[in-house]
Design an enzyme around this catalytic site. Structure first.
Site, PDB file in Angstrom:
ATOM      1  N   GLY A 197      -6.659  -2.038  67.539  1.00 22.73           N
ATOM      2  CA  GLY A 197      -5.259  -2.482  67.615  1.00 22.73           C
ATOM      3  C   GLY A 197      -5.170  -3.994  67.466  1.00 22.73           C
ATOM      4  O   GLY A 197      -6.025  -4.641  66.879  1.00 22.73           O
ATOM      5  N   GLY A 198      -4.105  -4.540  68.078  1.00 24.79           N
ATOM      6  CA  GLY A 198      -3.897  -5.988  67.989  1.00 24.79           C
ATOM      7  C   GLY A 198      -5.009  -6.776  68.643  1.00 24.79           C
ATOM      8  O   GLY A 198      -5.151  -7.987  68.406  1.00 24.79           O
ATOM      9  N   GLY A 237     -12.722 -26.698  36.233  1.00 25.14           N
ATOM     10  CA  GLY A 237     -12.093 -26.887  37.543  1.00 25.14           C
ATOM     11  C   GLY A 237     -13.064 -26.619  38.679  1.00 25.14           C
ATOM     12  O   GLY A 237     -12.945 -27.202  39.759  1.00 25.14           O
ATOM     13  N   ALA A 238     -14.022 -25.734  38.437  1.00 28.90           N
ATOM     14  CA  ALA A 238     -14.977 -25.416  39.495  1.00 28.90           C
ATOM     15  C   ALA A 238     -15.871 -26.623  39.796  1.00 28.90           C
ATOM     16  O   ALA A 238     -16.290 -26.830  40.939  1.00 28.90           O
ATOM     17  CB  ALA A 238     -15.811 -24.212  39.095  1.00 28.90           C
TER      18      ALA A 238
HETATM   19  C1  HXC Z   1      -6.447   2.629  79.560  1.00 26.23           C
HETATM   20  C2  HXC Z   1      -8.351   3.395  78.592  1.00 26.23           C
HETATM   21  C3  HXC Z   1      -7.997   2.813  77.356  1.00 26.23           C
HETATM   22  C4  HXC Z   1      -6.791   2.090  77.288  1.00 26.23           C
HETATM   23  C5  HXC Z   1      -9.884   3.797  77.111  1.00 26.23           C
HETATM   24  N1  HXC Z   1      -9.511   4.006  78.379  1.00 26.23           N
HETATM   25  N2  HXC Z   1      -8.960   3.079  76.457  1.00 26.23           N
HETATM   26  N3  HXC Z   1      -7.591   3.300  79.671  1.00 26.23           N
HETATM   27  N4  HXC Z   1      -6.046   2.034  78.427  1.00 26.23           N
HETATM   28  N5  HXC Z   1      -6.398   1.502  76.175  1.00 26.23           N
HETATM   29  C6  HXC Z   1     -10.224   4.736  79.410  1.00 26.23           C
HETATM   30  C7  HXC Z   1     -10.263   6.233  79.150  1.00 26.23           C
HETATM   31  O1  HXC Z   1      -9.100   6.848  79.634  1.00 26.23           O
HETATM   32  C8  HXC Z   1     -11.471   6.621  79.945  1.00 26.23           C
HETATM   33  O2  HXC Z   1     -11.097   6.647  81.308  1.00 26.23           O
HETATM   34  C9  HXC Z   1     -12.416   5.438  79.765  1.00 26.23           C
HETATM   35  O3  HXC Z   1     -11.580   4.350  79.383  1.00 26.23           O
HETATM   36  C10 HXC Z   1     -13.442   5.642  78.687  1.00 26.23           C
HETATM   37  O4  HXC Z   1     -12.778   6.091  77.516  1.00 26.23           O
HETATM   38  P1  HXC Z   1     -13.290   7.356  76.665  1.00 26.23           P
HETATM   39  O5  HXC Z   1     -12.191   7.755  75.778  1.00 26.23           O
HETATM   40  O6  HXC Z   1     -13.835   8.377  77.603  1.00 26.23           O
HETATM   41  O7  HXC Z   1     -14.485   6.731  75.862  1.00 26.23           O
HETATM   42  P2  HXC Z   1     -14.936   7.025  74.367  1.00 26.23           P
HETATM   43  O8  HXC Z   1     -15.002   8.485  74.109  1.00 26.23           O
HETATM   44  O9  HXC Z   1     -16.176   6.231  74.156  1.00 26.23           O
HETATM   45  O10 HXC Z   1     -13.773   6.430  73.441  1.00 26.23           O
HETATM   46  C11 HXC Z   1     -13.515   5.059  73.428  1.00 26.23           C
HETATM   47  C12 HXC Z   1     -12.215   4.776  72.651  1.00 26.23           C
HETATM   48  C13 HXC Z   1     -11.069   5.666  73.210  1.00 26.23           C
HETATM   49  C14 HXC Z   1     -12.438   5.035  71.161  1.00 26.23           C
HETATM   50  C15 HXC Z   1     -11.917   3.288  72.822  1.00 26.23           C
HETATM   51  O11 HXC Z   1     -11.040   5.552  74.641  1.00 26.23           O
HETATM   52  C16 HXC Z   1      -9.752   5.276  72.679  1.00 26.23           C
HETATM   53  O12 HXC Z   1      -9.393   5.649  71.569  1.00 26.23           O
HETATM   54  N6  HXC Z   1      -8.991   4.558  73.500  1.00 26.23           N
HETATM   55  C17 HXC Z   1      -7.648   4.129  73.109  1.00 26.23           C
HETATM   56  C18 HXC Z   1      -7.735   3.031  72.095  1.00 26.23           C
HETATM   57  C19 HXC Z   1      -6.386   2.474  71.786  1.00 26.23           C
HETATM   58  O13 HXC Z   1      -5.622   3.097  71.032  1.00 26.23           O
HETATM   59  N7  HXC Z   1      -6.091   1.370  72.429  1.00 26.23           N
HETATM   60  C20 HXC Z   1      -4.810   0.735  72.307  1.00 26.23           C
HETATM   61  C21 HXC Z   1      -4.982  -0.167  71.098  1.00 26.23           C
HETATM   62  S1  HXC Z   1      -3.538  -1.007  70.752  1.00 26.23           S
HETATM   63  P3  HXC Z   1     -11.771   7.626  82.385  1.00 26.23           P
HETATM   64  O14 HXC Z   1     -10.981   7.434  83.600  1.00 26.23           O
HETATM   65  O15 HXC Z   1     -11.735   8.978  81.779  1.00 26.23           O
HETATM   66  O16 HXC Z   1     -13.171   7.122  82.532  1.00 26.23           O
HETATM   67  C22 HXC Z   1      -3.803  -2.432  71.471  1.00 26.23           C
HETATM   68  C23 HXC Z   1      -2.643  -3.328  71.315  1.00 26.23           C
HETATM   69  C24 HXC Z   1      -3.034  -4.747  71.478  1.00 26.23           C
HETATM   70  O17 HXC Z   1      -4.761  -2.726  72.029  1.00 26.23           O
HETATM   71  C25 HXC Z   1      -1.881  -5.554  70.981  1.00 26.23           C
HETATM   72  C26 HXC Z   1      -2.145  -7.002  71.054  1.00 26.23           C
HETATM   73  C27 HXC Z   1      -1.044  -7.774  70.446  1.00 26.23           C
END
Ligand code: HXC
Length: 545
Positions: free
Chosen positions: A198-199, A433-434
């Protein structure tokens, strides 16, 4: 009378502490306070639950604590904010509150010099970034900017903590702001050791150097599932945002490592070339490698066919102290090579056309790559060596429509803006130019050398004669055309395919003996070491290009 030799804390007398016999006094012991303090710290420092740590290890990853230990000088890390916790209570997250909030922040020494470090802990709420997590990082960054020390981020996170809503997004905004404020003030390094989605990817992208590890690091704005839903494309994590994708295709990643330990070794090597901040110079390293070492390879270069490709790395290795070259962006835009060397002990940033890839021509990616590197070294007082062997700009509709004019201009801007010492050595071809773009004399080069093998002209002989003598060539009989072209091209080459015409106008300062190139360059850099230009002390941020 007070016993001045006594222990003011325990109440032990001086006689007791020196082992002499004395009247016993009551000793006040405070085991519970210390015990509690040590328990809290041990618990907080342990990281996530054992099963999460086991899962982290099963993926071949180190823990956040182990990563810091690999990076810093032994025993030098001082953590701050270990006890900070999230204040969020929504979505049952209260039960999951953990001390430290999924990130370790603090400072330690790397190669004896202080650095600010944060390391996200995937074993705690997936290293996700909530309010407190972000606060810890931004406080550390503020402190590092004030203290003028490098900032190193180790990223392993699921991104914005979903339970904390916009608070987490705001946290990223605050980090981006600091990344930009710190840019060109202190070096910033991002080490991606897990997901970065994401961001969240934009914090590393704002920093100076991004490291990734094969099979472990992934960066993308939208993951494979969203890509499939939006565009129908099917792609896996590695292809979409793995280390080699970002090192060779997108250019987001500057260094790729085979393992985490290899990655930390590379980070430390890079840091050995960098100053602590924009007011300092890069550390000088004494060498036994003589500045007068002769380079026979450059004599050979004068003898070979001007169209023969070669890897410019060989020339960089021979020119540099102890043949050491730390290449940056190795797999991206291979037609230009950039990185750090030392010459006579002083750190120098090298930019070199690479004839073994696309004949060393400049294109969009090469322009971006070189321009950003130049802006970094200029911002941190590192002099520039430019090695020129360039046939021109890479032609084609894709380049024109892709904006070679806009991207190529970045290179001109970066070189013209750079106020650090700039020395250029023309090795062979330098056309059009390069030639001007590659730190030419009239675009601000301090000293511009050339080897006798240089060919400096508006364009290559074949292209030039087609324009200059188009009528004669058209009117010649078909069977005579090739001989005529060869004759005209030779005449053109005799006049321009040498550096002497250019040296006569002062566009080249000196044509030098090839084998003595190292000596000439080192002496020139030593002479220019004190170079100062008005405005040089002003900050130039390292905007991502
Ligand atoms: C809260 C999160 C989390 C999140 C993971 N976890 N991402 N909790 N917020 N964003 C937690 C899970 O619930 C889980 O909790 C633990 O972390 C481990 O995650 P798993 O999924 O079990 O691990 P894995 O299978 O290795 O997968 C990792 C992952 C996946 C690929 C990162 O967790 C995932 O897709 N997470 C979401 C990613 C995402 O979309 N993030 C938002 C991005 S947008 P438990 O309690 O079960 O241990 C963003 C915006 C930023 O970041 C903007 C800035 C301007």
């Amino acid at each position: 009378m007070t016993d001045l030799m006594g222990d003011p804390i325990t109440g032990a007398t001086g006689a007791e502490s020196t082992g002499k016999k004395a009247h016993p006094k009551k000793v006040r012991v405070v085991p519970d306070t210390l015990k509690k303090f040590r328990e809290i710290h041990a618990q907080a420092a342990a990281g996530g639950p054992p099963e999460k740590i086991a899962a982290q290890k099963a993926k071949g990853k180190l823990t956040a604590q182990e990563r810091i230990a690999y990076l810093v000088d032994e025993g030098s890390f001082q953590e701050i904010g270990l006890l900070m916790e999230s204040r969020c209570t929504d979505f049952g997250i209260k039960d999951k509150h953990i001390k430290g909030d999924g990130v370790i922040t603090g400072f330690g020494r790397i190669g004896g010099r202080p650095a600010a470090i944060f390391s996200e802990d995937f074993t705690q709420l997936g290293g996700s970034l909530g309010r407190t997590h972000a606060d810890k990082i931004t406080r550390l960054m503020d402190m590092a900017i004030d203290a003028r020390i490098p900032i190193i981020g180790i990223l392993d996170s699921g991104g914005a903590r979903i339970q904390e809503g916009v608070d987490s997004l705001d946290g990223y905004g605050e980090i981006f702001l600091r990344n930009t404020r710190a840019s060109g003030v202190v070096p910033q390094i991002s080490i991606i050791l897990g997901p970065c989605a994401g961001g969240a990817v934009y914090s590393p992208a704002l920093t100076d150097f991004v490291f990734m590890v094969k099979g472990i690091s992934h960066m993308f704005v939208t993951g494979p599932e969203v890509v499939k839903a939006a565009t129908g494309e099917e792609v896996d994590f590695e292809t979409l945002g793995g280390s080699m994708t970002h090192a060779s295709k997108s250019g987001v990643c500057h260094f790729v490592a085979n393992s985490e330990s290899d990655c930390f070794r590379q980070v430390k090597e890079l840091m050995s070339f960098l100053p602590q901040n924009r007011s300092e110079s890069a550390p000088v390293q004494e060498t036994k490698d003589s500045p007068n070492r002769k380079i026979a390879l450059l004599e050979k270069l004068c003898e070979i066919d001007a169209r023969k490709p070669y890897r410019v790395h060989h020339i960089i290795w021979w020119l540099s102290d102890d043949h050491k070259f730390l290449e940056v962006h190795h797999a991206f835009a291979k037609n230009i090579v950039v990185g750090f060397i030392r010459m006579g002990g002083q750190v120098v940033g090298v930019i070199a056309n690479n004839p073994s890839h696309m004949a060393g021509a400049l294109d969009i990616n090469a322009s971006d790559k070189a321009a950003r590197f130049i802006r970094f070294v200029n911002g941190f007082n590192i002099p520039i060596l430019t090695l020129v062997d360039v046939p021109g700009y890479w032609p084609g509709v894709a380049q024109e429509h892709g904006g070679i004019i806009r991207h190529g201009a970045k290179l001109l801007y970066a070189y013209s803006e750079a106020s650090v010492p700039k020395i250029t050595l023309v090795l062979r071809k330098a056309y059009g130019g390069a030639y001007i773009a590659m730190s030419s004399k009239l675009m601000g080069g301090d000293i511009n050398f050339s080897l006798p093998s240089a060919e400096i002209a508006v364009m290559g002989p074949r292209g030039a004669i087609e324009i200059l003598y188009s009528r004669q060539i058209k009117e010649a009989k078909d069977e005579e055309k090739e001989a005529l072209r060869a004759k005209l091209a030779k005449e053109y080459s005799d006049k321009f395919a040498s550096p002497y015409q250019t040296a006569s106008t002062g566009s080249i300062d000196e044509v030098i003996e090839p084998a003595e190139s190292r000596t000439r360059l080192i002496e020139a850099f030593r002479m220019l070491a004190g170079k100062r230009r008005p405005g040089q002390q002003e900050r130039t941020g390292n905007i991502p290009l």
